[in-house]
Design a protein around this motif. Structure first.
Motif, PDB file in Angstrom:
ATOM      1  N   THR A 193     -37.722 -35.442  54.923  1.00 60.36           N
ATOM      2  CA  THR A 193     -38.629 -34.646  54.027  1.00 60.36           C
ATOM      3  C   THR A 193     -39.707 -33.895  54.969  1.00 60.36           C
ATOM      4  O   THR A 193     -39.759 -32.666  54.616  1.00 60.36           O
ATOM      5  N   GLY A 194     -39.878 -34.617  55.915  1.00 62.06           N
ATOM      6  CA  GLY A 194     -40.828 -33.956  57.100  1.00 62.06           C
ATOM      7  C   GLY A 194     -40.066 -32.760  57.649  1.00 62.06           C
ATOM      8  O   GLY A 194     -40.922 -31.554  57.954  1.00 62.06           O
ATOM      9  N   HIS A 195     -38.897 -32.967  57.930  1.00 59.95           N
ATOM     10  CA  HIS A 195     -38.056 -31.770  58.802  1.00 59.95           C
ATOM     11  C   HIS A 195     -38.026 -30.640  57.728  1.00 59.95           C
ATOM     12  O   HIS A 195     -38.147 -29.462  58.202  1.00 59.95           O
ATOM     13  N   LEU A 196     -37.650 -30.820  56.647  1.00 62.38           N
ATOM     14  CA  LEU A 196     -37.681 -29.710  55.572  1.00 62.38           C
ATOM     15  C   LEU A 196     -38.940 -29.122  55.463  1.00 62.38           C
ATOM     16  O   LEU A 196     -39.039 -27.937  55.027  1.00 62.38           O
ATOM     17  N   VAL A 197     -40.086 -29.856  55.190  1.00 66.36           N
ATOM     18  CA  VAL A 197     -41.461 -29.179  55.085  1.00 66.36           C
ATOM     19  C   VAL A 197     -41.633 -28.252  56.310  1.00 66.36           C
ATOM     20  O   VAL A 197     -42.017 -27.124  55.981  1.00 66.36           O
ATOM     21  N   ARG A 198     -41.105 -28.595  57.453  1.00 65.85           N
ATOM     22  CA  ARG A 198     -41.567 -27.937  58.708  1.00 65.85           C
ATOM     23  C   ARG A 198     -40.634 -26.423  58.441  1.00 65.85           C
ATOM     24  O   ARG A 198     -41.188 -25.469  58.945  1.00 65.85           O
ATOM     25  N   LEU A 199     -39.510 -26.805  58.036  1.00 60.95           N
ATOM     26  CA  LEU A 199     -38.482 -25.520  57.764  1.00 60.95           C
ATOM     27  C   LEU A 199     -39.027 -24.708  56.780  1.00 60.95           C
ATOM     28  O   LEU A 199     -39.387 -23.339  56.935  1.00 60.95           O
ATOM     29  N   ALA A 242     -25.326 -32.813  53.300  1.00 62.15           N
ATOM     30  CA  ALA A 242     -24.102 -33.418  53.957  1.00 62.15           C
ATOM     31  C   ALA A 242     -24.568 -33.966  55.405  1.00 62.15           C
ATOM     32  O   ALA A 242     -24.020 -34.643  55.996  1.00 62.15           O
ATOM     33  N   THR A 243     -25.942 -33.876  55.807  1.00 63.53           N
ATOM     34  CA  THR A 243     -26.385 -34.325  56.831  1.00 63.53           C
ATOM     35  C   THR A 243     -27.419 -35.540  56.305  1.00 63.53           C
ATOM     36  O   THR A 243     -27.101 -36.173  55.364  1.00 63.53           O
ATOM     37  N   VAL A 244     -28.206 -36.195  57.372  1.00 62.54           N
ATOM     38  CA  VAL A 244     -29.074 -37.370  57.033  1.00 62.54           C
ATOM     39  C   VAL A 244     -30.142 -36.798  56.334  1.00 62.54           C
ATOM     40  O   VAL A 244     -31.122 -36.620  56.687  1.00 62.54           O
ATOM     41  N   LEU A 245     -30.066 -36.946  54.838  1.00 59.09           N
ATOM     42  CA  LEU A 245     -31.222 -36.546  54.090  1.00 59.09           C
ATOM     43  C   LEU A 245     -31.269 -37.173  52.728  1.00 59.09           C
ATOM     44  O   LEU A 245     -30.072 -37.420  52.188  1.00 59.09           O
ATOM     45  N   GLY A 246     -32.034 -37.528  52.333  1.00 59.28           N
ATOM     46  CA  GLY A 246     -32.521 -38.333  51.236  1.00 59.28           C
ATOM     47  C   GLY A 246     -32.432 -37.545  50.066  1.00 59.28           C
ATOM     48  O   GLY A 246     -32.560 -36.483  50.026  1.00 59.28           O
ATOM     49  N   ARG A 247     -32.051 -38.279  49.054  1.00 60.39           N
ATOM     50  CA  ARG A 247     -31.690 -37.609  47.757  1.00 60.39           C
ATOM     51  C   ARG A 247     -33.065 -36.846  47.087  1.00 60.39           C
ATOM     52  O   ARG A 247     -32.843 -35.887  46.498  1.00 60.39           O
ATOM     53  N   TYR A 248     -34.312 -37.201  47.719  1.00 61.37           N
ATOM     54  CA  TYR A 248     -35.508 -36.892  46.911  1.00 61.37           C
ATOM     55  C   TYR A 248     -36.291 -36.036  47.867  1.00 61.37           C
ATOM     56  O   TYR A 248     -37.069 -35.257  47.568  1.00 61.37           O
ATOM     57  N   ALA A 249     -35.527 -35.575  49.213  1.00 60.20           N
ATOM     58  CA  ALA A 249     -36.099 -34.991  50.185  1.00 60.20           C
ATOM     59  C   ALA A 249     -36.449 -33.430  49.784  1.00 60.20           C
ATOM     60  O   ALA A 249     -37.247 -33.040  49.978  1.00 60.20           O
ATOM     61  N   GLY A 250     -35.212 -32.831  49.130  1.00 59.96           N
ATOM     62  CA  GLY A 250     -35.259 -31.149  49.034  1.00 59.96           C
ATOM     63  C   GLY A 250     -36.487 -31.105  47.883  1.00 59.96           C
ATOM     64  O   GLY A 250     -37.487 -30.154  48.517  1.00 59.96           O
ATOM     65  N   LEU A 251     -36.546 -31.874  46.877  1.00 59.90           N
ATOM     66  CA  LEU A 251     -37.469 -31.531  46.073  1.00 59.90           C
ATOM     67  C   LEU A 251     -38.965 -31.692  46.473  1.00 59.90           C
ATOM     68  O   LEU A 251     -39.923 -30.936  46.247  1.00 59.90           O
ATOM     69  N   THR A 252     -38.943 -32.932  47.006  1.00 59.66           N
ATOM     70  CA  THR A 252     -40.322 -33.314  47.841  1.00 59.66           C
ATOM     71  C   THR A 252     -40.965 -32.392  48.604  1.00 59.66           C
ATOM     72  O   THR A 252     -42.097 -32.139  48.477  1.00 59.66           O
ATOM     73  N   ALA A 253     -39.988 -31.998  49.571  1.00 62.11           N
ATOM     74  CA  ALA A 253     -40.459 -30.936  50.452  1.00 62.11           C
ATOM     75  C   ALA A 253     -41.157 -29.732  49.888  1.00 62.11           C
ATOM     76  O   ALA A 253     -42.220 -29.116  50.282  1.00 62.11           O
ATOM     77  N   ALA A 254     -40.333 -29.111  48.920  1.00 61.65           N
ATOM     78  CA  ALA A 254     -40.854 -28.015  48.321  1.00 61.65           C
ATOM     79  C   ALA A 254     -42.022 -28.190  47.704  1.00 61.65           C
ATOM     80  O   ALA A 254     -43.007 -27.412  47.812  1.00 61.65           O
ATOM     81  N   LEU A 255     -42.332 -29.432  47.024  1.00 65.66           N
ATOM     82  CA  LEU A 255     -43.501 -29.667  46.162  1.00 65.66           C
ATOM     83  C   LEU A 255     -44.705 -30.024  47.273  1.00 65.66           C
ATOM     84  O   LEU A 255     -45.767 -29.398  47.004  1.00 65.66           O
ATOM     85  N   LEU A 256     -44.423 -30.600  48.362  1.00 66.91           N
ATOM     86  CA  LEU A 256     -45.543 -31.084  49.199  1.00 66.91           C
ATOM     87  C   LEU A 256     -46.153 -29.742  49.955  1.00 66.91           C
ATOM     88  O   LEU A 256     -47.275 -29.707  50.076  1.00 66.91           O
ATOM     89  N   ALA A 257     -45.004 -28.820  50.184  1.00 67.33           N
ATOM     90  CA  ALA A 257     -45.469 -27.717  50.997  1.00 67.33           C
ATOM     91  C   ALA A 257     -46.358 -26.804  50.101  1.00 67.33           C
ATOM     92  O   ALA A 257     -47.372 -26.046  50.340  1.00 67.33           O
ATOM     93  N   THR A 258     -46.008 -26.595  48.912  1.00 71.51           N
ATOM     94  CA  THR A 258     -46.658 -26.011  47.866  1.00 71.51           C
ATOM     95  C   THR A 258     -47.929 -26.446  47.579  1.00 71.51           C
ATOM     96  O   THR A 258     -49.077 -26.027  47.181  1.00 71.51           O
ATOM     97  N   TYR A 259     -47.896 -27.859  47.351  1.00 68.10           N
ATOM     98  CA  TYR A 259     -48.999 -28.663  46.813  1.00 68.10           C
ATOM     99  C   TYR A 259     -50.280 -28.256  48.135  1.00 68.10           C
ATOM    100  O   TYR A 259     -51.709 -28.206  47.849  1.00 68.10           O
TER     101      TYR A 259
END
Length: 530
Positions: free
Chosen positions: A7-13, A116-133
C-alpha cells in the motif's frame, strides 16, 4: 502476505503521478474561502450592512439553492455560506481522483500487472483512498488556517475546514465504491457524479423548502449544518465519518470478490455488427463524447436557471453598498447591479466551459495512452481526420453548454422581471461571448497534445491560474498586467453598450492558430508517445 502489502509503495506512486494536479486542486480550493472572508470583511465593514446582505440572500430561494442556507450575519457566517459551492467541487475532485487510480488503472491493464507482483488484495483501493483522504484533510487544514489568518474565530475556521475535508472523504469513498460497480472508468464516473448530483438536489430541496429533512439525507447538507461561526455543532461531523465507514465496508468486500477487469453490474453487449454511425472516426468520437456533452449541458442548464433566478435578489441585497457596487462592476462590468451579477456569473460559467473544452481535447491523450489510437491509424483513418473528429467536440462543446447557460439564465431572469423577449437574447449573447476565451484554453490543450503530449495536462494548471485571477484579482486589487494574463479578462461585457468585438476575434484567431499548430505537430510525431 498481508492484504495491505504494498500500500505504501502505491501511495507514493499515486503522489508522484499526481504531483501537479493534486497540489493544484488542493491549493486552489483552500484559498478560495479565505478570499471570500477577506472580501466580506472589506465590503461589509458594519453589522448593519452584513445584516442587510444576509437578509437579502436568505429571502432568495435561488441564492439559497446555489450556495446553501445562511445562519447568521457575521463575516464568518457569510463566508461559510459563500463557500458552500466550493465543497461541491471538493467532492467532485475527490471522487474523480479515486476513480482515476482504481478503475482507470484497471481498465488500462496496469492493475493486473501490479497484481502479479507482491501486492495485497486491498492495497490498490486503500492506496487510492488514503492519498485522496490525505489530500482532503490537508485541504481542510489549509482552509482553516487561511480563514483564521483573516481574523475569523479559530473554532469556526476549524469547523468549516473539517466540513470541507469530510465532504472530500465521503465522495472519495463514493468514487471507490463506484469503481467496483462497472467495467469502465466512464461508467464509474457517471455513477459517482450522479450520486453527487442527487445529494446536491437533496440539499437544494431541503434548504429551499419549509421542511429541511431532505438536507439531512445529503452529505452536502450536513456541511452547512455544522454552523461554523454561529455556535458550532461538532456532533454533525460524526455523520460523514459514519457514512464513510459504511461505504468502505461495502466497497472492500466487493473489490476482492469480483474478477479483475469486471464490475458488479453486468455489461450490456452491443450489436454483432456496428451501425453506420461507427463507420468513421466522427461516429466513434460522437459515441465517446456524447455522454460527457449531455451531462455538461444538463448541469449548465441548471446553473443558468439558478444564475438567472438569483440575479434580481443579488441586486437588491447589495444596493446602497458603494464598495460592493464597485467590485461587482469591475467583475461584471455592467451598469446595474443585477447585470453586474449576471456578467460575473456568466464569466464563471465561461471558466467552467473552458474546463469542458480541455477535458474533451485531452480525451485524445487518454485514447492514445490506452493504446486505442495506433490500431485506428493502422487502417485507412488519416491522422488529421481522427484528431478533427475529437476537435469538433472540443470546439463545439463549449458553444453548446454556454448557449444552454445563456438561454436558461435569460428565461429565469426574464421571468423574474417580466421581460423574457428582451432578456433572452441579451443573456444568450452574454453567454456566447465567453466562448472565444474558452476556445483559447482548448486550443492550448490541443497545441500541447500535438507538440508535447506528456505535458498536455498542464492546460489544467493554466485554467487554475485563470480561476485564481478571476476570483481573487478584483478583490485583492492586483495589478492590471496580472489580470490581463487571463483571456477572460479581455472578454467584453456585452450586457452594456459600446463593447468591441476585437478581443473576441483576436482570441478566436489565436485559438485557431494553436489548434492548427497542434494538428501539424501531431501529424509528424510518433504515436503512441507515452
Amino acid at each position: 502476505m498481508s492484504a495491505l502489502t504494498g500500500t505504501g509503495h502505491l501511495v507514493r506512486l499515486i503522489l508522484r503521478r499526481d504531483r501537479v494536479v493534486l497540489p493544484l486542486w488542493v491549493l486552489l480550493l483552500a484559498v478560495l474561502p479565505a478570499s471570500y472572508a477577506a472580501s466580506f470583511a472589506t465590503l461589509f465593514p458594519t453589522a448593519a450592512e452584513r445584516a442587510a446582505y444576509a437578509a437579502g440572500t436568505a429571502r432568495s430561494p435561488s441564492v439559497v439553492a446555489l450556495l446553501g442556507p445562511v445562519y447568521g450575519d457575521s463575516t464568518g457566517a457569510l463566508t461559510a455560506q459563500r463557500g458552500g459551492f466550493v465543497q461541491v467541487i471538493v467532492g467532485l475532485a475527490a471522487l474523480l481522483t479515486v476513480i482515476r487510480h482504481t478503475r482507470t488503472e484497471e481498465e488500462a491493464g496496469r492493475r493486473e500487472l501490479l497484481g502479479a507482483t507482491v501486492l495485497g488484495r486491498y492495497a490498490g483501493l486503500t492506496a487510492a483512498l488514503l492519498a485522496t483522504y490525505a489530500a482532503s484533510l490537508l485541504l481542510g487544514l489549509l482552509t482553516a488556517g487561511g480563514l483564521a489568518a483573516t481574523g475569523l474565530p479559530a473554532a469556526g475556521s476549524l469547523a468549516y475546514g473539517l466540513s470541507a475535508a469530510l465532504v472530500g472523504v465521503v465522495f472519495a469513498t463514493v468514487g471507490g465504491l463506484a469503481a467496483q460497480l462497472t467495467e469502465t472508468a466512464g461508467g464509474a464516473r457517471g455513477i459517482a457524479v450522479g450520486v453527487l448530483g442527487v445529494t446536491f438536489a437533496l440539499r437544494l430541496v431541503g434548504d429551499t423548502a419549509r421542511d429541511e429533512w431532505p438536507s439531512w439525507l445529503s452529505p452536502l447538507g450536513w456541511a452547512p449544518r455544522i454552523r461554523a461561526y454561529e455556535g458550532e455543532r461538532w456532533w454533525v461531523l460524526a455523520l460523514p465519518v459514519a457514512l464513510t465507514v459504511l461505504l468502505a465496508a461495502v466497497a472492500y468486500p466487493v473489490s476482492v470478490r469480483r474478477d479483475i477487469g469486471a464490475g458488479v453490474l453486468p455489461s450490456r453487449r452491443g450489436p454483432v455488427r456496428a451501425g453506420r454511425v461507427l463507420s468513421g472516426p466522427f461516429g466513434l468520437a460522437w459515441r465517446l463524447h456524447r455522454g460527457l456533452l449531455l451531462g455538461w449541458s444538463v448541469g449548465f442548464g441548471l446553473l443558468g436557471v439558478t444564475i438567472g433566478g438569483a440575479a434580481e435578489a443579488a441586486g437588491r441585497s447589495v444596493a446602497g453598498n458603494a464598495a460592493l457596487e464597485q467590485v461587482m462592476a469591475r467583475l461584471g462590468g455592467a451598469s446595474g447591479l443585477a447585470e453586474a451579477y449576471l456578467g460575473a456569473s456568466l464569466g464563471i460559467a465561461g471558466l467552467a466551459a473552458a474546463g469542458y473544452g480541455i477535458q474533451a481535447a485531452l480525451r485524445m491523450r487518454s485514447e492514445e495512452a490506452a493504446g486505442r489510437v495506433e490500431p485506428l491509424l493502422a487502417t485507412g483513418v488519416r491522422r488529421s481526420a481522427w484528431l478533427a473528429s475529437h476537435l469538433v467536440f472540443a470546439v463545439l462543446g463549449p458553444v453548446v453548454v454556454l448557449a444552454v447557460t445563456g438561454l436558461a439564465a435569460g428565461l429565469a431572469y426574464g421571468s423574474s422581471v417580466d421581460d423574457v423577449p428582451g432578456q433572452l437574447p441579451r443573456l444568450l449573447g452574454a453567454g456566447l461571448a465567453q466562448v472565444p476565451a474558452a476556445w483559447l484554453l482548448t486550443g492550448l490543450a490541443v497545441l500541447l497534445y500535438g507538440l508535447l503530449p506528456r505535458l498536455s495536462p498542464t492546460a489544467w494548471a493554466v485554467l487554475a491560474v485563470c480561476v485564481l485571477l478571476g476570483q481573487l484579482g478584483a478583490v485583492l486589487e492586483l495589478s492590471q498586467w496580472l489580470l490581463d494574463l487571463s483571456p477572460f479578462t479581455h472578454t467584453p461585457q456585452v450586457l452594456r453598450a459600446g463593447w468591441s468585438a476585437t478581443p473576441l476575434l483576436t482570441m478566436t484567431g489565436l485559438a485557431g492558430l494553436f489548434a492548427a499548430t497542434g494538428l501539424a505537430a501531431f501529424r509528424r510525431r510518433d504515436v503512441p508517445t507515452i
